[in-house]
Motif scaffolding. Structure first.
Motif, PDB file in Angstrom:
ATOM      1  N   SER A 409     -37.521 -76.819 -41.553  1.00 48.36           N
ATOM      2  CA  SER A 409     -37.322 -76.824 -39.986  1.00 48.36           C
ATOM      3  C   SER A 409     -35.758 -76.762 -39.745  1.00 48.36           C
ATOM      4  O   SER A 409     -35.022 -77.964 -39.892  1.00 48.36           O
ATOM      5  CB  SER A 409     -37.820 -77.954 -39.408  1.00 48.36           C
ATOM      6  OG  SER A 409     -37.892 -77.999 -38.050  1.00 48.36           O
ATOM      7  N   VAL A 410     -35.183 -75.761 -39.225  1.00 48.37           N
ATOM      8  CA  VAL A 410     -33.829 -75.636 -38.853  1.00 48.37           C
ATOM      9  C   VAL A 410     -33.833 -75.126 -37.299  1.00 48.37           C
ATOM     10  O   VAL A 410     -34.284 -74.369 -37.004  1.00 48.37           O
ATOM     11  CB  VAL A 410     -33.042 -74.387 -39.668  1.00 48.37           C
ATOM     12  CG1 VAL A 410     -31.751 -74.401 -39.414  1.00 48.37           C
ATOM     13  CG2 VAL A 410     -33.212 -74.978 -41.037  1.00 48.37           C
ATOM     14  N   ASP A 411     -32.964 -76.307 -36.637  1.00 51.61           N
ATOM     15  CA  ASP A 411     -32.844 -75.756 -35.196  1.00 51.61           C
ATOM     16  C   ASP A 411     -31.339 -75.387 -35.032  1.00 51.61           C
ATOM     17  O   ASP A 411     -31.074 -74.996 -33.774  1.00 51.61           O
ATOM     18  CB  ASP A 411     -32.955 -76.904 -34.338  1.00 51.61           C
ATOM     19  CG  ASP A 411     -34.531 -77.554 -34.513  1.00 51.61           C
ATOM     20  OD1 ASP A 411     -35.239 -76.519 -34.412  1.00 51.61           O
ATOM     21  OD2 ASP A 411     -34.632 -78.549 -34.742  1.00 51.61           O
ATOM     22  N   PHE A 412     -30.268 -75.591 -35.892  1.00 46.61           N
ATOM     23  CA  PHE A 412     -29.099 -75.372 -35.898  1.00 46.61           C
ATOM     24  C   PHE A 412     -28.226 -74.682 -37.017  1.00 46.61           C
ATOM     25  O   PHE A 412     -28.712 -75.328 -38.232  1.00 46.61           O
ATOM     26  CB  PHE A 412     -28.368 -76.237 -35.187  1.00 46.61           C
ATOM     27  CG  PHE A 412     -26.561 -76.150 -35.260  1.00 46.61           C
ATOM     28  CD1 PHE A 412     -26.233 -75.428 -34.379  1.00 46.61           C
ATOM     29  CD2 PHE A 412     -25.882 -76.468 -36.351  1.00 46.61           C
ATOM     30  CE1 PHE A 412     -24.812 -75.291 -34.293  1.00 46.61           C
ATOM     31  CE2 PHE A 412     -24.735 -76.349 -36.286  1.00 46.61           C
ATOM     32  CZ  PHE A 412     -24.134 -75.725 -35.127  1.00 46.61           C
ATOM     33  N   ALA A 413     -27.768 -73.823 -37.108  1.00 47.74           N
ATOM     34  CA  ALA A 413     -27.376 -73.242 -38.317  1.00 47.74           C
ATOM     35  C   ALA A 413     -25.821 -72.445 -38.177  1.00 47.74           C
ATOM     36  O   ALA A 413     -25.753 -71.879 -36.951  1.00 47.74           O
ATOM     37  CB  ALA A 413     -28.160 -72.069 -38.902  1.00 47.74           C
ATOM     38  N   ARG A 428     -17.622 -68.818 -38.525  1.00 54.13           N
ATOM     39  CA  ARG A 428     -17.797 -67.334 -38.297  1.00 54.13           C
ATOM     40  C   ARG A 428     -19.030 -67.114 -37.651  1.00 54.13           C
ATOM     41  O   ARG A 428     -18.975 -65.984 -36.853  1.00 54.13           O
ATOM     42  CB  ARG A 428     -17.653 -66.541 -39.776  1.00 54.13           C
ATOM     43  CG  ARG A 428     -17.673 -65.183 -39.822  1.00 54.13           C
ATOM     44  CD  ARG A 428     -16.799 -64.474 -39.073  1.00 54.13           C
ATOM     45  NE  ARG A 428     -15.297 -64.945 -39.846  1.00 54.13           N
ATOM     46  CZ  ARG A 428     -15.045 -64.199 -40.694  1.00 54.13           C
ATOM     47  NH1 ARG A 428     -15.464 -62.902 -40.935  1.00 54.13           N
ATOM     48  NH2 ARG A 428     -13.938 -64.484 -41.075  1.00 54.13           N
ATOM     49  N   ALA A 429     -20.010 -67.922 -37.782  1.00 50.98           N
ATOM     50  CA  ALA A 429     -21.411 -67.373 -36.825  1.00 50.98           C
ATOM     51  C   ALA A 429     -22.231 -68.661 -36.833  1.00 50.98           C
ATOM     52  O   ALA A 429     -22.051 -69.703 -37.641  1.00 50.98           O
ATOM     53  CB  ALA A 429     -22.274 -66.433 -37.678  1.00 50.98           C
ATOM     54  N   VAL A 430     -22.779 -68.819 -35.631  1.00 51.32           N
ATOM     55  CA  VAL A 430     -23.529 -70.026 -35.150  1.00 51.32           C
ATOM     56  C   VAL A 430     -24.872 -69.433 -34.506  1.00 51.32           C
ATOM     57  O   VAL A 430     -25.054 -68.476 -33.906  1.00 51.32           O
ATOM     58  CB  VAL A 430     -22.810 -70.809 -34.119  1.00 51.32           C
ATOM     59  CG1 VAL A 430     -23.790 -71.813 -33.785  1.00 51.32           C
ATOM     60  CG2 VAL A 430     -21.435 -71.270 -34.809  1.00 51.32           C
ATOM     61  N   SER A 431     -26.016 -70.199 -34.901  1.00 42.98           N
ATOM     62  CA  SER A 431     -27.288 -69.969 -34.573  1.00 42.98           C
ATOM     63  C   SER A 431     -27.835 -71.202 -34.067  1.00 42.98           C
ATOM     64  O   SER A 431     -27.941 -72.080 -34.595  1.00 42.98           O
ATOM     65  CB  SER A 431     -28.196 -69.257 -35.831  1.00 42.98           C
ATOM     66  OG  SER A 431     -29.483 -69.039 -35.350  1.00 42.98           O
ATOM     67  N   GLY A 432     -28.400 -70.998 -32.533  1.00 39.57           N
ATOM     68  CA  GLY A 432     -28.710 -72.375 -32.124  1.00 39.57           C
ATOM     69  C   GLY A 432     -28.050 -72.560 -30.777  1.00 39.57           C
ATOM     70  O   GLY A 432     -27.228 -71.742 -30.233  1.00 39.57           O
ATOM     71  N   ASP A 433     -28.260 -73.912 -30.436  1.00 40.99           N
ATOM     72  CA  ASP A 433     -27.329 -74.331 -29.045  1.00 40.99           C
ATOM     73  C   ASP A 433     -25.865 -74.288 -29.375  1.00 40.99           C
ATOM     74  O   ASP A 433     -25.367 -74.729 -30.561  1.00 40.99           O
ATOM     75  CB  ASP A 433     -27.906 -75.816 -28.715  1.00 40.99           C
ATOM     76  CG  ASP A 433     -29.467 -75.652 -28.451  1.00 40.99           C
ATOM     77  OD1 ASP A 433     -29.944 -74.564 -27.924  1.00 40.99           O
ATOM     78  OD2 ASP A 433     -30.053 -76.712 -28.678  1.00 40.99           O
ATOM     79  N   GLY A 434     -25.135 -74.204 -28.337  1.00 41.02           N
ATOM     80  CA  GLY A 434     -23.752 -74.011 -28.546  1.00 41.02           C
ATOM     81  C   GLY A 434     -23.014 -73.101 -29.419  1.00 41.02           C
ATOM     82  O   GLY A 434     -21.971 -73.026 -29.767  1.00 41.02           O
ATOM     83  N   GLY A 435     -23.822 -71.900 -29.749  1.00 34.51           N
ATOM     84  CA  GLY A 435     -23.153 -71.011 -30.402  1.00 34.51           C
ATOM     85  C   GLY A 435     -21.938 -70.037 -29.747  1.00 34.51           C
ATOM     86  O   GLY A 435     -21.004 -69.865 -30.553  1.00 34.51           O
ATOM     87  N   ALA A 436     -22.061 -70.061 -28.498  1.00 30.50           N
ATOM     88  CA  ALA A 436     -21.070 -69.007 -27.911  1.00 30.50           C
ATOM     89  C   ALA A 436     -19.556 -70.035 -27.847  1.00 30.50           C
ATOM     90  O   ALA A 436     -18.598 -69.466 -27.978  1.00 30.50           O
ATOM     91  CB  ALA A 436     -21.085 -68.788 -26.530  1.00 30.50           C
ATOM     92  N   GLU A 437     -19.630 -71.539 -27.815  1.00 29.40           N
ATOM     93  CA  GLU A 437     -18.601 -72.391 -27.731  1.00 29.40           C
ATOM     94  C   GLU A 437     -18.113 -72.584 -29.081  1.00 29.40           C
ATOM     95  O   GLU A 437     -16.726 -72.698 -29.261  1.00 29.40           O
ATOM     96  CB  GLU A 437     -19.058 -73.735 -27.095  1.00 29.40           C
ATOM     97  CG  GLU A 437     -19.313 -73.430 -25.632  1.00 29.40           C
ATOM     98  CD  GLU A 437     -20.528 -73.067 -25.393  1.00 29.40           C
ATOM     99  OE1 GLU A 437     -21.513 -72.956 -26.291  1.00 29.40           O
ATOM    100  OE2 GLU A 437     -21.024 -72.628 -24.270  1.00 29.40           O
ATOM    101  N   LEU A 438     -18.758 -72.509 -30.060  1.00 27.86           N
ATOM    102  CA  LEU A 438     -18.498 -72.928 -31.298  1.00 27.86           C
ATOM    103  C   LEU A 438     -18.136 -71.510 -32.528  1.00 27.86           C
ATOM    104  O   LEU A 438     -17.081 -71.623 -33.258  1.00 27.86           O
ATOM    105  CB  LEU A 438     -19.343 -73.473 -32.266  1.00 27.86           C
ATOM    106  CG  LEU A 438     -19.817 -74.964 -31.762  1.00 27.86           C
ATOM    107  CD1 LEU A 438     -21.045 -75.339 -32.574  1.00 27.86           C
ATOM    108  CD2 LEU A 438     -18.928 -75.797 -31.817  1.00 27.86           C
TER     109      LEU A 438
END
Length: 869
Positions: A409-413, A428-438
């Motif tokens: 179970s992954v909610d953030f990557a 380089r890439a973010v999947s989940g909440d806060g992806g645009a900021e990180l």
């Protein structure tokens, strides 16, 4: 248009959902009309059949739905009420007959099974329908609506009573039964999980795992426990029948060793206790303490055994401890009603049955482990397949994150890449909440988890338990969302750190030991795929990019050119080709060295890169020659671009380190322009036309731009008669004298023209205005200085009346090496200055000075010799 289509679809959906309720209202209106005046039998029968058909359809939908909606309950209830009123009116002729009691039954059923809101609306609809029917059925002079409401008040009161009683009693009972069923089902599931854990089929509680892992574990545990029960039950039944036993049962010890519970039994005794039992009770405690079989015979009728409620009916009992790999796991208990002690042969059979039960448990455990390993290998196989198919960094990252979600179970990557040279991490890439900021954040090598993981080459934090108050993932300022479970995995290839894979979950203990080992294997595959993607990108760059300028090379440019010409031909678009060549570049290399020449080539590449549009293609064709392919550009637009490039290059001063110290140098360029389809319909024709225009610019004095025209293809050595207009010139240049006999349209867009020519020339002498003297820089030996005369047919340089050569240009001031001099070299301001003094006359029979030979316009462009490294 899109809004209209959306509105139409919404209206259709609303109409489709509201159609059954609208039909119920319409049929209710027919019932009211039938109460006022009887409908014809055929119309009444048709309406009743339609009512029954619609009611059956909605009732089937309600029965098939696991969780019915309020609208569906309301539709079924309203149709039931309308059908009941229609039946009552047809049977009794009024609402005061005996059949009216059926309406109370309908209200009670709806209140018991429908949702509270639907029940209330159905009751109100029944009351309104009764008032409407009584008002419609009143004869002339009878009480009107108010009196009809008073007459219907008792019936409405009974409806309310039935509705409230059924909602309060029957609905409450249904809720109690449902709750008991859920509790019993949950107890069975918990017992199944406890059995699975006691048999070591599950290594961790199922609620600590992800959704996919939880489903797999429950399926494996259910099948494993069922198989163990069947095997053990078979052994106990066989033992009971062969030894004439009254009860045979296997008790299994819990993980703490404090209690025993019945795992499986074979008995006809009605007074068996369900347990659990304390491990130290009676015969259980004796067998566990002695770790040996305990046999008791000749029991009195009142003897108390822990697993019987009340006095035990047996006279002989045997308790045998069950061991697994030397560890006590449970107790096997058998007894018989006859007062006959167990013989050694019978004890051997009991011990054999005990070992059989243990082997069944071990075999099932191995099977479950193999099944789980197969599932994990399947996930890793799919992950490796997806990672192997990815050829870019973005594709590798997406495949890795998707595979991680399948494993647990992954909610953030997030994926970070590490620049070892600069010691900088980049998200380089973010999947989940806060992806645009990180995404895109960069941070230095610090004491965070990401840096520590790359330094130690080991996943952190321990067991994936993250405390945001004490631990830092990226930096204090750049942090992931608050989650109880976060794990950072290193991406390492050949002990070279590439980055990290950061996974987070809102579920506690989501990254346990088994999941973490699988994720480590996934990270290894991901690191290899990431390294391969980088290598492939580098190979593509080496194959398509020029190593010095970073522009397209000749091979890649030819592919792009074919694509752009094909598109221009298909869509009837204009396309222009610019060929640029640096003037006197061999002299620069001979004077300052090839290192300075490379700096100038890179500078021209930068100028072209800045001047081009996004859709244009720029390539280094070879040596100092560059090609620009411009889409949607006619000859006028191409000439504007060429002039912009030429002027910017002329204003640029190049600084380089020469063999004798710092060098400051300025150069100019000549440009040829050809446009599709006037200059040609294929790449070979366009490039040949642009190359012809380039050599016209060279022959016309260099540092100028020339657009192709049909006159160039006639083979004339003179500049074309129709050429693209030159840009506006300063006042000083505008006052320069024009060549006699040349129209403004025949002049190239370039620096100021040469001085005026004599009006008449002999047929064998070339025009003097086209010749230029190439003079080496000041300070060069006299033997190196020679006049460069154009080839036969080219214009000769202008000469003064006195016959003396034009004065030489002084070296630049500022300590740098002198710039290339000559009539075609550009001054520091970027503008050419024409020689005001004619070159000395050559005596008859004197050999002309040697200069760079002119390449015929029909020669292959690729065969032009290049002088730059």
């Amino acid at each position: 248009m899109a809004n209209l289509v959306l509105a139409v679809l919404t209206a259709r959906r609303i109409a489709r959902n509201a159609a059954p309720l609208a039909c119920a209202l319409a049929l209710g209106g027919l019932v009211v009309l039938d109460a006022a005046e009887r409908l014809p039998p055929l119309a009444a029968a048709a309406a009743f059949v339609a009512l029954i058909g619609l009611l059956v359809q909605q009732a089937r939908r309600r029965a098939a739905a696991i969780e019915a909606s309020t609208l569906l309950d309301l539709e079924v209830g309203a149709l039931l009420v309308v059908a009941t009123f229609a039946a009552v009116l047809r049977l009794d002729g009024s609402l005061d007959g005996d059949a009216h009691a059926a309406l109370y039954v309908v209200i009670a059923l709806v209140s018991a099974f429908a949702r509270p809101g639907a029940s209330l609306l159905v009751a109100l609809a029944a009351a309104a329908l009764e008032i409407a029917v009584r008002s419609a059925g009143a004869t002339q002079g009878a009480p009107l609506a108010l009196d009809a409401a008073r007459a219907a008040a008792p019936h409405i009161g009974f409806m309310a009573v039935f509705s409230v009683l059924n909602a309060a009693i029957l609905r409450a009972e249904i809720g109690r039964v449902r709750k008991a069923s859920r509790t019993h089902l949950q107890a069975e599931i918990d017992r199944l999980r406890d059995d699975a854990r006691s048999y070591r089929l599950l290594s961790a509680p199922a609620q600590a795992r992800g959704g996919a892992q939880k489903g797999d574990d429950e399926r494996l545990a259910r099948s494993g426990v069922e198989e163990i029960h069947q095997s053990v039950l078979f052994a106990l039944r066989l033992l009971r029948e062969s030894l004439d036993l009254y009860t045979a049962m296997l008790l299994w010890q819990n993980d703490t060793g404090t209690h025993l519970r019945i795992s499986e039994l074979a008995s006809d005794a009605p007074n068996l206790s369900e347990g659990p039992f304390l491990s130290g009770d009676g015969v259980f405690g004796a067998a566990i303490t002695q770790r040996a079989p305990v046999v008791i015979g000749g029991l009195k009728p009142g003897y108390k055994l822990p697993y019987y409620v009340g006095p035990s009916p047996v006279r002989a009992v045997c308790a045998l401890p069950v061991f697994e790999h030397g560890q006590l796991r449970g107790v096997l208990v058998v007894d018989r009603v006859e007062d006959r002690p167990f013989s050694p042969r019978e004890l051997e059979l009991i011990d054999e049955a005990c070992r059989y039960a243990v082997r069944a448990i071990q075999n099932e455990r191995v099977f479950v482990q193999l099944e789980r390993a197969k599932v994990e290998q399947g996930k890793l196989y799919r992950a490796a397949e997806a990672l192997g198919a990815a050829t870019t960094e973005a594709g590798v990252i997406e495949a890795g994150v998707t595979s991680a979600r399948e494993i647990t179970s992954v909610d953030f990557a997030a994926v970070t890449l590490y620049d070892e040279a600069q010691k900088v991490h980049e998200i380089r890439a973010v999947s989940g909440d806060g992806g645009a900021e990180l995404t895109g954040q960069r941070f230095r090598h610090n004491a965070g988890l990401v840096s520590m993981v790359l330094q130690n080459r080991h996943p952190l934090p321990y067991r994936g338990e993250y405390d945001e108050k004490r631990q830092v993932v990226f930096t204090r300022r750049v942090a992931p969302p608050s989650m109880p479970s976060i794990i950072v995995l290193p991406l390492v290839v050949h002990d070279r750190p590439l980055g990290t894979l950061v996974l987070g979950s809102r579920r506690r203990a989501a990254f346990n030991d088994s999941v973490r080992s699988t994720l480590e294997v996934l990270a290894s595959h991901m690191a290899v795929s990431l390294s391969n993607a980088r290598m492939m990108r580098r190979l593509e760059e080496l194959a398509t990019m020029d190593g010095l300028t970073g522009l397209l090379n000749k091979r890649a440019m030819l592919e792009v050119a074919d694509q752009k010409i094909t598109a221009a031909r298909r869509f009837s678009r204009r396309l222009s080709v610019l060929v640029t060549d640096i003037d006197h570049f061999k002299k620069v290399n001979d004077t300052y060295g090839h290192d300075v020449g490379d700096v100038i080539i890179k500078g021209l590449g930068d100028v072209l890169r800045r001047a081009k549009r996004t859709t244009d293609a720029v390539a280094r064709f070879g040596g100092e020659e560059f090609v620009v392919i411009c889409e949607e550009t006619d000859a006028r637009g191409a000439m504007l671009l060429a002039e912009r490039v030429r002027e910017e290059l002329g204003r640029t001063t190049f600084h380089a380190a020469g063999s004798n110290g710092p060098v400051q140098c300025q150069v100019t360029c000549s440009i040829g322009v050809a446009t599709y389809p006037e200059a040609g319909s294929t790449w070979e024709e366009l490039f040949k036309a642009a190359d012809e225009s380039l050599y016209v610019s060279k022959r016309s004095g260099r540092n100028r731009s020339t657009a192709w025209s049909p006159s160039l293809r006639s083979g004339s050595a003179h500049p074309p008669a129709a050429e693209a207009p030159a840009p506006a010139k300063p006042a000083a240049e505008a006052s320069a004298p024009a060549r006699p006999g040349a129209s403004p349209a025949a002049r190239s867009a370039s620096a100021p023209p040469a001085p005026a020519l004599p009006a008449a020339r002999s047929a064998s002498a070339p025009p003097a205005s086209a010749r230029s003297a190439s003079v080496p820089p000041a300070g060069a030996p006299a033997s190196a200085r020679s006049a460069s005369v154009p080839p036969a047919g080219a214009p000769a340089p202008a000469r003064s009346a006195a016959g003396s050569p034009a004065p030489q240009r002084r070296p630049p001031v500022g300590g740098g090496a002198p710039a290339p001099s000559g009539p075609d070299s550009a001054p520091p301001g970027g503008r050419r200055v024409a020689a005001s003094t004619p070159a000395p006359a050559r005596a008859p029979g004197e050999a002309e000075p040697r200069s760079k030979p002119r390449r015929p316009s029909e020669a292959d462009p690729a065969s032009k010799p290049k002088t730059a490294a």
